[in-house]
Design a protein around this motif. Structure first.
Motif, PDB file in Angstrom:
ATOM      1  N   ASP A 139      -7.115 111.689 -39.775  1.00  0.00           N
ATOM      2  CA  ASP A 139      -6.823 112.777 -38.852  1.00  0.00           C
ATOM      3  C   ASP A 139      -6.722 114.102 -39.629  1.00  0.00           C
ATOM      4  N   PRO A 140      -7.485 115.135 -39.235  1.00  0.00           N
ATOM      5  CA  PRO A 140      -7.462 116.406 -39.966  1.00  0.00           C
ATOM      6  C   PRO A 140      -6.088 117.058 -40.019  1.00  0.00           C
ATOM      7  N   ALA A 141      -5.254 116.841 -39.005  1.00  0.00           N
ATOM      8  CA  ALA A 141      -3.919 117.446 -39.005  1.00  0.00           C
ATOM      9  C   ALA A 141      -3.100 116.944 -40.187  1.00  0.00           C
ATOM     10  N   TRP A 142      -3.170 115.650 -40.470  1.00  0.00           N
ATOM     11  CA  TRP A 142      -2.414 115.091 -41.591  1.00  0.00           C
ATOM     12  C   TRP A 142      -2.905 115.642 -42.922  1.00  0.00           C
ATOM     13  N   VAL A 143      -4.215 115.753 -43.077  1.00  0.00           N
ATOM     14  CA  VAL A 143      -4.765 116.287 -44.330  1.00  0.00           C
ATOM     15  C   VAL A 143      -4.364 117.741 -44.500  1.00  0.00           C
TER      16      VAL A 143
END
Length: 106
Positions: free
Chosen positions: A27-31
């Motif tokens: 998930d891009p939010a976590w990265v």
């Protein structure tokens, strides 16, 4: 087809962290959260410098990366460049070919 690391089309700044998330199927939010935390906790300047370098180096999605230039001659000596890395003078190669032909003719 081989998986490539490219910038994300869903960009916030330059698309670097989104591209990393796409590459690892996360998930891009976590990265982005982890990236922001790393930038803050390791010192602002090194993290931002690495982000800017990554933004300049990573290709846009769908864009092909530049290929290495192929040279036919060594730039210092002018000798022909063969695929096996043998930089022999062209005169030496001609002599070797001529001596091989002479040996075969006998």
């Amino acid at each position: 087809m081989q998986k490539r690391l490219t910038k994300s089309q869903n960009k916030i700044l330059a698309g670097v962290l989104g591209g990393i998330a796409n590459y690892f199927n996360v998930d891009p939010a976590w990265v982005r959260i982890i990236g922001a935390a790393l930038i803050l906790f390791t010192g602002i300047f090194p993290g931002i410098a690495l982000y800017i370098i990554a933004a300049m180096v990573m290709p846009e999605p769908g864009q092909s990366s530049p290929k290495a230039e192929k040279h036919t001659a060594d730039y210092q000596t002018g000798r022909p460049n063969t695929m096996d890395g043998d930089f022999a003078k062209s005169d030496d190669q001609d002599k070797k070919q001529n001596s091989n032909k002479d040996d075969q003719a006998e």
